[in-house]
Every structure is written in C-alpha cells, then in structure tokens.
Write a protein that holds these residues in place. Structure first.
Motif, PDB file in Angstrom:
ATOM      1  N   GLY A   1       2.234 -48.125 -23.453  1.00  0.00           N
ATOM      2  CA  GLY A   1       1.938 -48.296 -22.033  1.00  0.00           C
ATOM      3  C   GLY A   1       0.468 -48.111 -21.703  1.00  0.00           C
ATOM      4  N   ASP A   2       0.173 -48.095 -20.423  1.00  0.00           N
ATOM      5  CA  ASP A   2      -1.189 -47.859 -19.951  1.00  0.00           C
ATOM      6  C   ASP A   2      -1.495 -46.378 -20.006  1.00  0.00           C
ATOM      7  N   ALA A   3      -2.712 -46.038 -20.352  1.00  0.00           N
ATOM      8  CA  ALA A   3      -3.073 -44.626 -20.521  1.00  0.00           C
ATOM      9  C   ALA A   3      -4.354 -44.304 -19.773  1.00  0.00           C
ATOM     10  N   ALA A   4      -4.400 -43.095 -19.260  1.00  0.00           N
ATOM     11  CA  ALA A   4      -5.643 -42.619 -18.645  1.00  0.00           C
ATOM     12  C   ALA A   4      -6.682 -42.386 -19.748  1.00  0.00           C
ATOM     13  N   ARG A   5      -7.947 -42.368 -19.366  1.00  0.00           N
ATOM     14  CA  ARG A   5      -9.022 -42.233 -20.346  1.00  0.00           C
ATOM     15  C   ARG A   5      -8.877 -40.956 -21.168  1.00  0.00           C
ATOM     16  N   ARG A   6      -8.436 -39.882 -20.542  1.00  0.00           N
ATOM     17  CA  ARG A   6      -8.339 -38.615 -21.257  1.00  0.00           C
ATOM     18  C   ARG A   6      -7.347 -38.688 -22.413  1.00  0.00           C
ATOM     19  N   ASP A   7      -6.389 -39.611 -22.318  1.00  0.00           N
ATOM     20  CA  ASP A   7      -5.388 -39.719 -23.369  1.00  0.00           C
ATOM     21  C   ASP A   7      -5.981 -40.195 -24.685  1.00  0.00           C
ATOM     22  N   PHE A   8      -7.144 -40.828 -24.650  1.00  0.00           N
ATOM     23  CA  PHE A   8      -7.753 -41.298 -25.886  1.00  0.00           C
ATOM     24  C   PHE A   8      -8.489 -40.184 -26.621  1.00  0.00           C
ATOM     25  N   GLU A   9      -8.837 -39.122 -25.935  1.00  0.00           N
ATOM     26  CA  GLU A   9      -9.620 -38.056 -26.556  1.00  0.00           C
ATOM     27  C   GLU A   9      -8.887 -37.361 -27.693  1.00  0.00           C
ATOM     28  N   PRO A  10      -7.624 -36.941 -27.509  1.00  0.00           N
ATOM     29  CA  PRO A  10      -6.934 -36.324 -28.645  1.00  0.00           C
ATOM     30  C   PRO A  10      -6.711 -37.290 -29.797  1.00  0.00           C
ATOM     31  N   LEU A  11      -6.543 -38.595 -29.484  1.00  0.00           N
ATOM     32  CA  LEU A  11      -6.379 -39.570 -30.555  1.00  0.00           C
ATOM     33  C   LEU A  11      -7.666 -39.713 -31.355  1.00  0.00           C
ATOM     34  N   ALA A  12      -8.793 -39.684 -30.669  1.00  0.00           N
ATOM     35  CA  ALA A  12     -10.077 -39.764 -31.361  1.00  0.00           C
ATOM     36  C   ALA A  12     -10.280 -38.537 -32.247  1.00  0.00           C
ATOM     37  N   ARG A  13      -9.874 -37.360 -31.759  1.00  0.00           N
ATOM     38  CA  ARG A  13     -10.005 -36.149 -32.576  1.00  0.00           C
ATOM     39  C   ARG A  13      -9.113 -36.216 -33.804  1.00  0.00           C
ATOM     40  N   LEU A  14      -7.879 -36.699 -33.614  1.00  0.00           N
ATOM     41  CA  LEU A  14      -6.976 -36.818 -34.756  1.00  0.00           C
ATOM     42  C   LEU A  14      -7.544 -37.775 -35.804  1.00  0.00           C
ATOM     43  N   ALA A  15      -8.069 -38.918 -35.329  1.00  0.00           N
ATOM     44  CA  ALA A  15      -8.609 -39.909 -36.254  1.00  0.00           C
ATOM     45  C   ALA A  15      -9.810 -39.369 -37.018  1.00  0.00           C
ATOM     46  N   ALA A  16     -10.583 -38.495 -36.378  1.00  0.00           N
ATOM     47  CA  ALA A  16     -11.780 -37.964 -37.019  1.00  0.00           C
ATOM     48  C   ALA A  16     -11.478 -36.796 -37.954  1.00  0.00           C
ATOM     49  N   GLN A  17     -10.423 -36.039 -37.660  1.00  0.00           N
ATOM     50  CA  GLN A  17     -10.174 -34.801 -38.392  1.00  0.00           C
ATOM     51  C   GLN A  17      -9.137 -34.921 -39.502  1.00  0.00           C
ATOM     52  N   LEU A  18      -8.255 -35.917 -39.407  1.00  0.00           N
ATOM     53  CA  LEU A  18      -7.149 -35.993 -40.353  1.00  0.00           C
ATOM     54  C   LEU A  18      -7.329 -37.137 -41.338  1.00  0.00           C
ATOM     55  N   PRO A  19      -6.873 -36.968 -42.571  1.00  0.00           N
ATOM     56  CA  PRO A  19      -6.846 -38.106 -43.489  1.00  0.00           C
ATOM     57  C   PRO A  19      -5.836 -39.142 -43.004  1.00  0.00           C
ATOM     58  N   CYS A  20      -6.224 -40.415 -43.026  1.00  0.00           N
ATOM     59  CA  CYS A  20      -5.380 -41.492 -42.518  1.00  0.00           C
ATOM     60  C   CYS A  20      -5.198 -42.554 -43.603  1.00  0.00           C
ATOM     61  N   TYR A  21      -4.000 -43.102 -43.661  1.00  0.00           N
ATOM     62  CA  TYR A  21      -3.667 -44.070 -44.698  1.00  0.00           C
ATOM     63  C   TYR A  21      -2.937 -45.265 -44.105  1.00  0.00           C
ATOM     64  N   ALA A  22      -3.076 -46.408 -44.779  1.00  0.00           N
ATOM     65  CA  ALA A  22      -2.254 -47.577 -44.503  1.00  0.00           C
ATOM     66  C   ALA A  22      -1.241 -47.688 -45.630  1.00  0.00           C
ATOM     67  N   LEU A  23       0.032 -47.707 -45.281  1.00  0.00           N
ATOM     68  CA  LEU A  23       1.091 -47.813 -46.278  1.00  0.00           C
ATOM     69  C   LEU A  23       1.733 -49.190 -46.160  1.00  0.00           C
ATOM     70  N   ALA A  24       1.414 -50.066 -47.118  1.00  0.00           N
ATOM     71  CA  ALA A  24       2.082 -51.362 -47.193  1.00  0.00           C
ATOM     72  C   ALA A  24       3.437 -51.125 -47.842  1.00  0.00           C
TER      73      ALA A  24
END
Length: 271
Positions: A232-255
């Motif tokens: 859905g639509d999100a307020a700007r503040r909702d992107f902040e925790p996602l940005a922190r997660l993306a910066a702090q956690l290891p992320c993978y693509a699983l095919a």
C-alpha cells in the motif's frame, strides 16, 4: 454446535473491535481457530463487518472489500481469512507493513520477502518442520523505532502443490488442518507469536528460477526490493526503518528452483 456464531477480535493496544458472523457448521472449527490470540469480549453496538454463509458447494462472504462467491470449502476459507487479515492489519497502524514471512531459531531471525506465489509460506512450513519457529506469515509488522519484527497471529497456509514440493503429507503436519486444496497450520502449533518481537538478522528476497542459488545483495538493491515489497501507500517515515534494515543486515536473493534445496540454503543461513 450452534449454526451461527459471532466472533469478536481486537488487535493489541487498539480500541477498535471487529466482529465476524459465521454460519458454516462444517467449517466452524477451522474458522474459529484463526487469530485466536486476538479474540476479544463482545462489544455493545459492534455490528459484524465480515459475514460468511453457506454449505456444500455454495458460499457467500461479505467483507470490507466486497462480496465474494465461493464454490468450494477451501476457497471460502481463503476469502474469509483474507478479509479478516486485512481488517486486522488496518488496526496495526503503528507498524510498517511488509508482505513477507519470518522464522527464527535461537538468536537468528530470517525475513522472507517476495510476491504472492513466490513460496514464502511453503518455505516457512519447510523450515518449521526442520525445527524453526514461525514468527509471522503473509504480513511482517516492523516497529519503526526499533526495527524489530512483531508477531502476527496468522496461520501458515500452504497449497497442496507446495506440500508435494516439500515431500510432506498433510496428515503428518502436527497441529494442521487440511481443507482442499490448502493446509492451514495454526500459529500456536508453529510457535508464531509465542516469543514476542524479534530483531531480524538476515533478509532473503525470493525469486522463481530453474536452479536454486543464493547470492548476496548490496544495501541499495536490498532497499529497492524492500520498497517494492511495501504494502500500500506509506508515509515517508515508514521508509526509515527499511533503510536501516537494508544497511545493517546481510541481504540475499534466493532463486528458488527446488523448495527442498531452498530450505537447505535458508537453514544454512540460520545455522
């Protein structure tokens, strides 16, 4: 058992009560098992906003998103659960919502992100059968202040084709109910929500492919995928925790070309 029941629900720390009217005797035990943790005492003046009637091949559901006709039991249960899930998520406005699942083992907590049909629920079930606990399926509720993922008390729903891909028989899954063509595993049986919020340790983005591979992602690509997965639509503040997660956690693509191989890869990440 009464032919009709009115169930009341309230998401924690909210004042809004939701009522659901059920008149489907054969399905009553399964429907009443949904969101048991959110069941509330009846509230005066609260009219049912979800209603499900029918039996033996003809069902009608009336919910916040419209009227639905179902020709079989599995479809009727699916529509009811979808309407109830949507209504409860509207009350969870303090959280950032993501379309995904979460499993945990000891200090590890894996977030599984992907579109509908990517295999999130199937992999969640496979990991649960390997000894992990389910924190949430279908919807992730992320605390915008801490980045922690809170439990969401939805059952794990797996299509019979997913069971076959795992080599699992519905009758062998403890605490599950089968209503063709879906298996529903209750949150309590899967430990969903039993331990409170968890801090995620790994984010995995699911993709369909011919072969099963696991590749690390950079922070920018992880953030892009998180934003695409936002419901859905999100307020700007909702992107902040996602940005922190993306910066702090290891992320993978699983095919994901083979579910059992994918379960092996995810188990390795949580090892």
């Amino acid at each position: 058992m009464s032919s009709e029941s009115i169930l009341h629900y309230r998401f924690p720390n909210t004042g809004r009560t939701l009522a659901a009217r059920l008149c489907v005797p054969r399905l009553q035990p399964l429907l009443e098992s949904f969101y048991d943790r959110y069941r509330a005492a009846p509230s005066d003046g609260v009219e049912p906003s979800i209603s499900l009637d029918g039996d033996e091949g003809s069902y009608r559901l009336i919910g916040p998103s419209g009227d639905w006709e179902a020709a079989d039991e599995g479809e009727a249960v699916l529509y009811y659960e979808s309407e109830l899930t949507g209504a409860l998520l509207e009350s969870a406005c303090a959280f950032v919502h993501l379309h995904g699942a979460a499993v945990y083992f000891e200090a590890h907590c894996l977030l599984l992100i992907g579109p509908s049909g990517a295999g999130k629920s199937t992999l969640t079930l496979g990991l649960h059968l390997r000894g992990m606990s389910a924190l949430a399926d279908d919807a992730l509720l992320i605390d915008p202040a801490s980045g922690e993922v809170h439990p969401f008390d939805r059952s794990i729903r797996v299509h019979e084709t997913g069971l076959k891909s795992l080599g699992v028989d519905a009758g062998d899954v403890r605490g599950a109910r089968f209503c063709e063509p879906y298996l529903w595993l209750s949150p309590r049986a899967a430990d969903a929500g039993a331990s409170g919020p968890r801090r995620p340790t790994v984010i995995v983005f699911l993709e369909s492919a011919d072969a099963t591979t696991l590749e690390p992602l950079g922070g920018v690509e992880a953030l892009r995928r998180l934003l695409l997965a936002r419901l859905g639509d999100a307020a700007r503040r909702d992107f902040e925790p996602l940005a922190r997660l993306a910066a702090q956690l290891p992320c993978y693509a699983l095919a994901c070309g083979d579910f059992m191989e994918a379960v092996d890869e995810l188990e390795r990440l949580a090892g």
